[in-house]
Design a protein around this motif. Structure first.
Motif, mmCIF file in Angstrom:
data_model
loop_
_atom_site.group_PDB
_atom_site.id
_atom_site.type_symbol
_atom_site.label_atom_id
_atom_site.label_comp_id
_atom_site.label_asym_id
_atom_site.label_seq_id
_atom_site.Cartn_x
_atom_site.Cartn_y
_atom_site.Cartn_z
ATOM 1 N N CYS A 20 -68.999 7.514 -34.297
ATOM 2 C CA CYS A 20 -68.998 6.304 -33.455
ATOM 3 C C CYS A 20 -68.802 5.046 -34.294
ATOM 4 O O CYS A 20 -68.063 4.131 -33.919
ATOM 5 C CB CYS A 20 -70.304 6.209 -32.662
ATOM 6 N N GLU A 21 -69.490 4.997 -35.455
ATOM 7 C CA GLU A 21 -69.313 3.832 -36.325
ATOM 8 C C GLU A 21 -67.879 3.721 -36.801
ATOM 9 O O GLU A 21 -67.293 2.626 -36.850
ATOM 10 C CB GLU A 21 -70.280 3.932 -37.507
ATOM 11 N N LYS A 22 -67.293 4.868 -37.171
ATOM 12 C CA LYS A 22 -65.890 4.848 -37.616
ATOM 13 C C LYS A 22 -64.959 4.381 -36.495
ATOM 14 O O LYS A 22 -64.021 3.599 -36.720
ATOM 15 C CB LYS A 22 -65.488 6.245 -38.088
ATOM 16 N N LEU A 23 -65.222 4.886 -35.274
ATOM 17 C CA LEU A 23 -64.383 4.473 -34.138
ATOM 18 C C LEU A 23 -64.512 2.981 -33.867
ATOM 19 O O LEU A 23 -63.517 2.304 -33.565
ATOM 20 C CB LEU A 23 -64.768 5.286 -32.894
ATOM 21 N N ASN A 24 -65.737 2.467 -33.942
ATOM 22 C CA ASN A 24 -65.923 1.036 -33.736
ATOM 23 C C ASN A 24 -65.177 0.225 -34.791
ATOM 24 O O ASN A 24 -64.536 -0.791 -34.494
ATOM 25 C CB ASN A 24 -67.407 0.680 -33.759
ATOM 26 N N GLY A 25 -65.278 0.690 -36.040
ATOM 27 C CA GLY A 25 -64.548 -0.005 -37.103
ATOM 28 C C GLY A 25 -63.046 0.058 -36.894
ATOM 29 O O GLY A 25 -62.326 -0.927 -37.117
ATOM 30 N N THR A 26 -62.581 1.239 -36.474
ATOM 31 C CA THR A 26 -61.142 1.374 -36.212
ATOM 32 C C THR A 26 -60.705 0.470 -35.060
ATOM 33 O O THR A 26 -59.633 -0.147 -35.083
ATOM 34 C CB THR A 26 -60.820 2.838 -35.870
ATOM 35 N N GLU A 28 -62.089 -2.391 -34.143
ATOM 36 C CA GLU A 28 -62.033 -3.769 -34.631
ATOM 37 C C GLU A 28 -60.783 -3.999 -35.470
ATOM 38 O O GLU A 28 -60.123 -5.046 -35.362
ATOM 39 C CB GLU A 28 -63.284 -4.076 -35.442
ATOM 40 N N THR A 29 -60.440 -2.986 -36.292
ATOM 41 C CA THR A 29 -59.226 -3.117 -37.110
ATOM 42 C C THR A 29 -57.979 -3.213 -36.240
ATOM 43 O O THR A 29 -57.086 -4.033 -36.489
ATOM 44 C CB THR A 29 -59.106 -1.908 -38.046
ATOM 45 N N LEU A 30 -57.909 -2.409 -35.173
ATOM 46 C CA LEU A 30 -56.755 -2.451 -34.277
ATOM 47 C C LEU A 30 -56.681 -3.794 -33.545
ATOM 48 O O LEU A 30 -55.592 -4.350 -33.354
ATOM 49 C CB LEU A 30 -56.840 -1.297 -33.272
ATOM 50 N N GLN A 31 -57.833 -4.292 -33.109
ATOM 51 C CA GLN A 31 -57.840 -5.584 -32.445
ATOM 52 C C GLN A 31 -57.369 -6.695 -33.387
ATOM 53 O O GLN A 31 -56.589 -7.576 -33.001
ATOM 54 C CB GLN A 31 -59.233 -5.894 -31.904
ATOM 55 N N THR A 32 -57.863 -6.640 -34.631
ATOM 56 C CA THR A 32 -57.416 -7.638 -35.614
ATOM 57 C C THR A 32 -55.918 -7.515 -35.869
ATOM 58 O O THR A 32 -55.190 -8.522 -35.948
ATOM 59 C CB THR A 32 -58.193 -7.453 -36.922
ATOM 60 N N THR A 33 -55.460 -6.266 -35.982
ATOM 61 C CA THR A 33 -54.018 -6.044 -36.189
ATOM 62 C C THR A 33 -53.211 -6.578 -35.013
ATOM 63 O O THR A 33 -52.143 -7.174 -35.188
ATOM 64 C CB THR A 33 -53.751 -4.542 -36.368
ATOM 65 N N LEU A 34 -53.729 -6.361 -33.803
ATOM 66 C CA LEU A 34 -53.027 -6.852 -32.617
ATOM 67 C C LEU A 34 -52.932 -8.378 -32.617
ATOM 68 O O LEU A 34 -51.886 -8.948 -32.303
ATOM 69 C CB LEU A 34 -53.748 -6.367 -31.355
ATOM 70 N N ARG A 35 -54.026 -9.037 -32.980
ATOM 71 C CA ARG A 35 -53.997 -10.500 -33.055
ATOM 72 C C ARG A 35 -52.993 -10.970 -34.102
ATOM 73 O O ARG A 35 -52.240 -11.927 -33.883
ATOM 74 C CB ARG A 35 -55.391 -11.035 -33.368
ATOM 75 N N ILE A 36 -52.991 -10.270 -35.251
ATOM 76 C CA ILE A 36 -52.039 -10.655 -36.313
ATOM 77 C C ILE A 36 -50.601 -10.455 -35.835
ATOM 78 O O ILE A 36 -49.715 -11.282 -36.094
ATOM 79 C CB ILE A 36 -52.319 -9.831 -37.590
ATOM 80 N N LEU A 37 -50.355 -9.337 -35.102
ATOM 81 C CA LEU A 37 -49.003 -9.081 -34.598
ATOM 82 C C LEU A 37 -48.586 -10.157 -33.598
ATOM 83 O O LEU A 37 -47.420 -10.585 -33.581
ATOM 84 C CB LEU A 37 -48.944 -7.694 -33.941
#
Length: 828
Positions: A20-26, A28-37
């Motif tokens: 679950c922690e890994k999924l949450n981190g992933t 957040e990473t995807l959301q950050t990547t989406l904002r950057i894109l």
């Protein structure tokens, strides 16, 4: 096994927690990547825009470089001619030479030996001022750097026929070797020697990638205005536009109305104020020397500081651009009115729209304090460091009429706490990031008018009582202090900021809106808001109701209440007019229709709410159909535009002449359907007719319509002609005519009430001959007699009806007058 299972359960829990922690981190990473894109996408769009400007500058640089090279070559040729002229001047031989240079023929030879003996000819002199004029025409006030104007002074020789400017594109000037002819008459030397010593260049102008010679533009003549008139649906000539262009271009252009597509021309805040014109050329390969001028007539009823007039250019893909016109008032040719004139660089679909005025400001790093020109009470303060770079911000202001709020409060009780509202502000800027520093905004928001009136009345009473009373100074000071009030926050009123973000309305409860004097409010925002306004409340209101109010108010701003009017021509009921009329103009428009010869019934429809560009489709059903001169029985449409009255002229006809046999009228129904402009746009994109929406939807209103029945004379063949009337029929006909002549209007009314006839039948007969009472009585008595059975004693029944109408004396006279034939009469 139990021990192992007990050990395994904690391990599984730890593993689940880790996953679950890994999924949450992933996540957040995807959301950050989406904002950057998204940011990269925005930057890419900005870079694409910059690249377009860079490419444009490169092309302009190439054009200027080509122009410079051509000018240098021309300068070299001019210097060479000047040198040769000087040599000829030193020889001083009396030789007359003429230079024939024209746009039609630029061919010839320079003679190597003979040219040395020619005299100094004024045709060969090109002074320095003309060179400067040539350079000025190329490098002067020409934003496209695409116009070259040449004018050569030729002394006493006639000037060239065409000194107009010529438009060119990237490959403007191409040279080809030609010869200049000198026709020389040598008086001193009988022999002539010809030798070609130089060749000058002749220019070909490229227009839209097509080469045109100087003859082409010479024959074009001066640019002129041409008026284009078209016929409307009534067959009347109507001015479409004026176009200014060369005559050879005007001959190739075509203009036609496209008002059927007017729904596609307007957005939510726009209003159409002209016809929709399609200007095109039937020859796709025909090249036009752009820009050309187009003047479109328009009629705008409502103008103010919040509105602008723009010419909208639309292509086949419904992609539009806007041009700021020069508004011309007064006469344009023989026509008087308002015209919007623009210079265009391409053909397409043109219309004039009234839209909200746009104001652009550049906010620098050091900040900016600005006031909008449309309303000086609206101001914004961008502090230093609000943006990391300069940003262009665009504002549009939509005023909100207090009557709209009153209407919404009358329809919905949940909006009762709403007191007033500020204007609706629309903001556009390239970046949607949060501001580095908060921006302060000032807006006008009227106070509660009821409380303001009560406060003014109370202050007036206090002032009057203070002036009338003769009390001590303490009482006077107390009275003065009581009348002085500050316009600060009123604890009984609330101010809420409504904002439109991410395609929906929200309430910014965290933003504090302060009340300032004279009905001004202020607040600070830390992020970009697409649209926003402030609402003043007399009491608390739920967030859901506030959002509903914002949605309803925005819809009401761009909506109008209209009525459908269907009136008939008073001298021909088969001709009708169907019209969409705003409710506030209904009485005036009905009076105008009455003066034009149109009357009801039916009465106007119930109010219908429409937005700019919405369509009303309608069709006839029952025993009546309609035609607009092209096709009968189809569905018709009207497009609503608040500043353009839409109407339709139709001809009615009967479907079945033997229908509605029990009624004196033919009956029909007109059903009206509303189709929004969004549905029209969707149908246009997918290529389907809008009739599908009409079949699936329900009518917004229905109107009943009737046509009177007309008795027709049926011509029959001689073999089927009716036999002549019998003596009994002729006798009864004479009796009925005699009775009709003896009755007065009041007695006839009594007789009509006594006879078993429908009221509609009596009205129809009266309509057929309103001024002939005798004919009305005779027709109704004939109808009554025809409906009686053959074996009925008609004489007895007629006598009884005459008794009821108060004319018993006619019964006695009838018996005496027709006594010889009474026996035959009783047998009928």
């Amino acid at each position: 096994m139990k021990e192992l299972i007990c050990l395994l359960i904690p391990l599984i829990r730890d593993l689940s927690k880790t996953i679950c922690e890994k999924l949450n981190g992933t996540t957040e990473t995807l959301q950050t990547t989406l904002r950057i894109l998204k940011e990269l996408q925005e930057k890419s769009k900005e870079l694409n825009t910059i690249n377009d400007y860079i490419n444009y500058v490169i092309v302009v640089n190439q054009i200027l470089g080509d122009t410079e090279r051509n000018l240098k070559q021309s300068e070299e040729h001019l210097v060479y001619i000047d040198v040769q002229s000087s040599q000829l001047d030193n020889e001083n031989h009396p030789i007359d030479a003429t230079l024939n240079i024209s746009h039609e023929n630029i061919n010839g030879h320079f003679n190597d030996e003979e040219i040395k003996d020619t005299v100094d000819s004024p045709e060969l002199k090109i002074n320095a001022s003309q060179e400067e004029e040539l350079e000025t025409n190329v490098q002067g006030d020409n934003p496209d750097n695409s116009v070259i104007s040449s004018n050569i002074d030729k002394g006493d020789e006639p000037e060239c026929e065409d000194n107009d400017s010529v438009s060119v594109t990237e490959e403007q000037i191409q040279h080809k070797n030609t010869n200049i002819t000198y026709d020389q008459e040598l008086n001193s030397q009988p022999e002539q020697k010809e030798e070609n010593i130089m060749e000058l260049t002749r220019s070909e102008v490229t227009v839209n990638e097509t080469r045109h010679s100087d003859d082409h533009f010479l024959n074009a003549g001066a640019w002129i205005y041409k008026e284009y008139t078209l016929q409307n649906e009534m067959g009347e000539e109507r001015l479409a536009c004026f176009i200014k262009a060369p005559p050879f271009v005007l001959q190739k252009l075509q203009c036609r109305f496209m008002d059927d597509f007017s729904s596609l021309m307007v957005l939510e805040s726009e209003e159409l104020v002209s016809s929709v014109l399609n200007i095109s050329s039937p020859d796709d390969h025909f090249k036009i020397p752009f820009p050309i001028s187009i003047s479109i007539p328009f009629n705008s009823h409502y103008r103010g500081s919040y509105k602008d007039l723009m010419v909208k250019v639309t292509d086949e893909k419904v992609q539009s651009s806007y041009l700021m016109p020069n508004s011309l008032e007064g006469y344009h040719g023989e026509y008087k009115g308002s015209f919007a004139e623009v210079k265009v660089y391409k053909l397409g679909i043109f219309s004039v729209v009234s839209c909200l005025k746009k104001e652009n400001f550049t906010v620098l790093k050091k900040g900016l304090s600005l006031k909008l020109s449309v309303d000086s009470r609206i101001s914004l303060n961008y502090p230093p460091g609000c943006f990391s770079s300069s940003v262009i911000v665009q504002f549009k202001v939509q005023p909100i009429d207090t009557s709209l709020i009153s209407v919404l409060k009358a329809k919905h009780d949940i909006y009762h706490p709403v007191v007033s509202s500020s204007p609706l502000i629309q903001v556009k800027q390239p970046s949607v990031k949060a501001f580095h520093k908060p921006v302060t905004i000032f807006l006008p928001c009227p106070p509660n008018p009821e409380k303001k009136k009560a406060r003014d009345d109370a202050e007036n009473k206090r002032a009057a009582s203070a002036a009338a009373s003769k009390t001590t100074g303490t009482h006077q000071i107390r009275a003065v202090n009581a009348s002085v009030r500050t316009h600060g926050d009123n604890p009984s009123e609330l101010l809420k900021l409504m904002a439109f973000k991410e395609d929906h309305w929200i309430v910014l409860d965290d933003t504090v809106v302060r009340n300032i004097q004279n009905g001004l409010v202020s607040f600070e925002v830390t992020e970009h808001l697409q649209r926003f306004f402030v609402v003043r409340l007399s009491s608390t209101m739920d967030t859901i109701n506030l959002i509903s109010f914002a949605q309803s108010l925005e819809y009401a701003i761009y909506s109008s209440v209209v009525n459908v009017v269907l009136y008939r021509k008073n001298d021909n009921f088969n001709q009708v007019i169907v019209q969409l009329v705003p409710s506030k103009e209904l009485n005036w428009e009905i009076a105008a229709l009455f003066e034009a010869g149109y009357i009801g019934p039916p009465e106007p429809s119930e109010p219908i709410v429409l937005q700019e560009g919405d369509q009303i489709h309608f069709r006839f059903s029952g025993n009546i159909s309609a035609s607009d001169g092209e096709e009968s029985g189809k569905a018709f449409k009207l497009t609503f535009h608040s500043q353009r009255m839409q109407k339709k002229y139709l001809d009615l006809s009967v479907v079945d002449e033997f229908g509605n046999y029990s009624s004196p009228h033919y009956k029909g129904t007109v059903s009206f359907y509303k189709i929004s402009k969004e549905e029209v746009m969707e149908s246009y994109k997918i290529g389907l007719p809008t009739d599908n929406y009409m079949q699936q939807g329900t009518p917004v209103c229905k109107l009943s319509i009737t046509l009177p029945k007309v008795e027709k004379n049926v011509s029959r063949p001689s073999s089927t002609k009716l036999l002549a009337l019998t003596s009994g029929d002729m006798l009864w006909d004479s009796v009925l005519k005699w009775v009709a002549q003896e009755l007065s209007e009041e007695e006839a009314s009594e007789l009509f009430q006594s006879l078993p006839l429908h009221r509609s039948t009596i009205q129809l007969v009266r309509l057929k001959s309103p001024d002939n009472l005798t004919y009305q009585i005779y027709e109704l008595l004939s109808l009554w007699k025809k409906r009686l059975p053959t074996s009925t004693d008609k004489l007895h029944l007629l006598a009884r009806h005459l008794h009821k109408s108060g004319r018993s004396d006619l019964v006695e006279q009838m018996k005496v007058k027709w006594e010889p034939n009474m026996r035959g009469l009783s047998t009928l």
